[in-house]
Scaffold this motif. Sequence first.
Motif, PDB file in Angstrom:
ATOM      1  N   PHE A  81      43.807  51.736  45.567  1.00 18.62           N
ATOM      2  CA  PHE A  81      43.999  52.990  46.307  1.00 18.62           C
ATOM      3  C   PHE A  81      45.165  53.787  45.736  1.00 18.62           C
ATOM      4  O   PHE A  81      45.105  55.013  45.618  1.00 18.62           O
ATOM      5  CB  PHE A  81      44.245  52.674  47.784  1.00 18.62           C
ATOM      6  CG  PHE A  81      44.291  53.894  48.668  1.00 18.62           C
ATOM      7  CD1 PHE A  81      43.129  54.616  48.910  1.00 18.62           C
ATOM      8  CD2 PHE A  81      45.475  54.308  49.244  1.00 18.62           C
ATOM      9  CE1 PHE A  81      43.160  55.745  49.731  1.00 18.62           C
ATOM     10  CE2 PHE A  81      45.518  55.427  50.061  1.00 18.62           C
ATOM     11  CZ  PHE A  81      44.352  56.149  50.307  1.00 18.62           C
ATOM     12  N   ASN A  82      46.221  53.090  45.343  1.00 21.81           N
ATOM     13  CA  ASN A  82      47.416  53.723  44.782  1.00 21.81           C
ATOM     14  C   ASN A  82      47.085  54.543  43.543  1.00 21.81           C
ATOM     15  O   ASN A  82      47.439  55.720  43.433  1.00 21.81           O
ATOM     16  CB  ASN A  82      48.441  52.636  44.459  1.00 21.81           C
ATOM     17  CG  ASN A  82      49.655  53.157  43.722  1.00 21.81           C
ATOM     18  OD1 ASN A  82      49.656  53.229  42.498  1.00 21.81           O
ATOM     19  ND2 ASN A  82      50.682  53.530  44.446  1.00 21.81           N
ATOM     20  N   MET A  83      46.402  53.941  42.581  1.00 21.75           N
ATOM     21  CA  MET A  83      46.098  54.642  41.330  1.00 21.75           C
ATOM     22  C   MET A  83      45.056  55.734  41.512  1.00 21.75           C
ATOM     23  O   MET A  83      45.141  56.795  40.888  1.00 21.75           O
ATOM     24  CB  MET A  83      45.626  53.643  40.275  1.00 21.75           C
ATOM     25  CG  MET A  83      46.726  52.772  39.703  1.00 21.75           C
ATOM     26  SD  MET A  83      46.139  51.908  38.231  1.00 21.75           S
ATOM     27  CE  MET A  83      47.567  50.903  37.855  1.00 21.75           C
ATOM     28  N   LEU A  84      44.063  55.486  42.352  1.00 22.53           N
ATOM     29  CA  LEU A  84      43.013  56.483  42.571  1.00 22.53           C
ATOM     30  C   LEU A  84      43.583  57.762  43.171  1.00 22.53           C
ATOM     31  O   LEU A  84      43.270  58.875  42.720  1.00 22.53           O
ATOM     32  CB  LEU A  84      41.925  55.914  43.481  1.00 22.53           C
ATOM     33  CG  LEU A  84      41.017  54.836  42.879  1.00 22.53           C
ATOM     34  CD1 LEU A  84      40.104  54.255  43.948  1.00 22.53           C
ATOM     35  CD2 LEU A  84      40.196  55.400  41.731  1.00 22.53           C
ATOM     36  N   VAL A 195      40.352  46.101  39.661  1.00 20.61           N
ATOM     37  CA  VAL A 195      39.131  46.511  38.964  1.00 20.61           C
ATOM     38  C   VAL A 195      37.961  46.607  39.939  1.00 20.61           C
ATOM     39  O   VAL A 195      37.159  47.554  39.888  1.00 20.61           O
ATOM     40  CB  VAL A 195      38.796  45.527  37.819  1.00 20.61           C
ATOM     41  CG1 VAL A 195      37.399  45.808  37.270  1.00 20.61           C
ATOM     42  CG2 VAL A 195      39.820  45.632  36.709  1.00 20.61           C
ATOM     43  N   LEU A 196      37.856  45.632  40.847  1.00 17.21           N
ATOM     44  CA  LEU A 196      36.762  45.647  41.828  1.00 17.21           C
ATOM     45  C   LEU A 196      36.840  46.877  42.721  1.00 17.21           C
ATOM     46  O   LEU A 196      35.809  47.478  43.058  1.00 17.21           O
ATOM     47  CB  LEU A 196      36.810  44.380  42.688  1.00 17.21           C
ATOM     48  CG  LEU A 196      36.571  43.048  41.976  1.00 17.21           C
ATOM     49  CD1 LEU A 196      36.596  41.903  42.980  1.00 17.21           C
ATOM     50  CD2 LEU A 196      35.252  43.062  41.216  1.00 17.21           C
ATOM     51  N   PHE A 197      38.064  47.275  43.107  1.00 18.20           N
ATOM     52  CA  PHE A 197      38.232  48.438  43.975  1.00 18.20           C
ATOM     53  C   PHE A 197      37.906  49.741  43.249  1.00 18.20           C
ATOM     54  O   PHE A 197      37.317  50.661  43.822  1.00 18.20           O
ATOM     55  CB  PHE A 197      39.671  48.513  44.499  1.00 18.20           C
ATOM     56  CG  PHE A 197      40.040  47.414  45.460  1.00 18.20           C
ATOM     57  CD1 PHE A 197      39.162  47.009  46.454  1.00 18.20           C
ATOM     58  CD2 PHE A 197      41.273  46.782  45.380  1.00 18.20           C
ATOM     59  CE1 PHE A 197      39.491  45.993  47.339  1.00 18.20           C
ATOM     60  CE2 PHE A 197      41.620  45.760  46.256  1.00 18.20           C
ATOM     61  CZ  PHE A 197      40.722  45.368  47.241  1.00 18.20           C
ATOM     62  N   ILE A 198      38.274  49.832  41.970  1.00 21.93           N
ATOM     63  CA  ILE A 198      38.180  51.096  41.235  1.00 21.93           C
ATOM     64  C   ILE A 198      36.837  51.285  40.545  1.00 21.93           C
ATOM     65  O   ILE A 198      36.391  52.420  40.335  1.00 21.93           O
ATOM     66  CB  ILE A 198      39.338  51.181  40.210  1.00 21.93           C
ATOM     67  CG1 ILE A 198      40.668  51.256  40.950  1.00 21.93           C
ATOM     68  CG2 ILE A 198      39.183  52.384  39.288  1.00 21.93           C
ATOM     69  CD1 ILE A 198      41.881  51.093  40.063  1.00 21.93           C
ATOM     70  N   LEU A 199      36.153  50.197  40.207  1.00 21.99           N
ATOM     71  CA  LEU A 199      34.904  50.266  39.447  1.00 21.99           C
ATOM     72  C   LEU A 199      33.865  51.220  40.055  1.00 21.99           C
ATOM     73  O   LEU A 199      33.275  52.029  39.322  1.00 21.99           O
ATOM     74  CB  LEU A 199      34.307  48.861  39.301  1.00 21.99           C
ATOM     75  CG  LEU A 199      33.059  48.747  38.420  1.00 21.99           C
ATOM     76  CD1 LEU A 199      33.374  49.184  36.988  1.00 21.99           C
ATOM     77  CD2 LEU A 199      32.535  47.314  38.433  1.00 21.99           C
TER      78      LEU A 199
END
Length: 301
Positions: A81-84, A195-199
């Motif tokens: 969430f932070n990077m997105l 990776v699972l969150f952002i994919l």
Amino acid sequence: MSKRAIAIVCAFLVALFYAFNFTAAKEVTPAHIGPYGLTLYRVLITGLIFWGLSFVFAPRTKMTLKELAHIALAAFCGVGFNMLTFMKGLSLTSPISAAVLMVTTPILVLVLSAIFLKEKLFGIRILGILIGFSGATFLILQSTGIGADASNPTLGNFLIFVNALSYAFYIILAKKLTQKYHVLILLRWLYFFGVLFILPFGYNEVVTFDISSASWETLMFIGYVIVFATLGTYGLNIIAIKNLKPSVVAVFVYLQPLLATIIAVSLDKDTITWQKIAAGIMIFSGVFLSSLKQKQKIRTT
């Protein structure tokens, strides 16, 4: 050099790497690659590196499902969430506005420490928090992005503020984790879940990015975001968090607006407006007041 001195150097380098990241990332997103696609590149490549390093240098560690769930929560706040929200917000606002809003992180850490760690908030701290949040709100609502590449500064600044809140949660969660796990073990699992969150968000933007047609300058900026602003910052920041209090680590965020402004203006990538100056004064004043009479003893067990 003592562990504390090394941790302080690490925290300073994190601030420096993040400061240039505001300009570097802005150079490539959204013009050349979507913000979520760049985020997926950051997390996937960095995660593979951390996994490789952990197999060579870290001890074998068994984890329970409960422990992995704790790390997954930290990964959501500090990686996913932070990077997105950061990359999407930065693609919509200007580098200086984003850097100024990140200064709210120390104030947010104080608030979260009071809520979750039962830290006392003195009257002067409460005043500082109110002034700091007022400055952040003013910047979100009033920034125009004049003179800079800011397509939607209001939404962009709001997302950067949400990013700061997420990062504050991450600092508090990561503090406890660093006392229990080897740094590389912690990082490899943080990035696995990241990776699972952002994919789901970044897959399409990665697939549509034509790397063969990208200029060397674009590839260099992407390389900087991955190597220095991701691999370097998260590796060094874990060392800083492990040996310093969360509030001390958060203080180094203060350096980011100054360094980011110098970099952005010197490269003619942003301009200074009265809204940014006014909001910056309010936020820095709030940070200063909320730091007065600060004698924190944050529990880590």
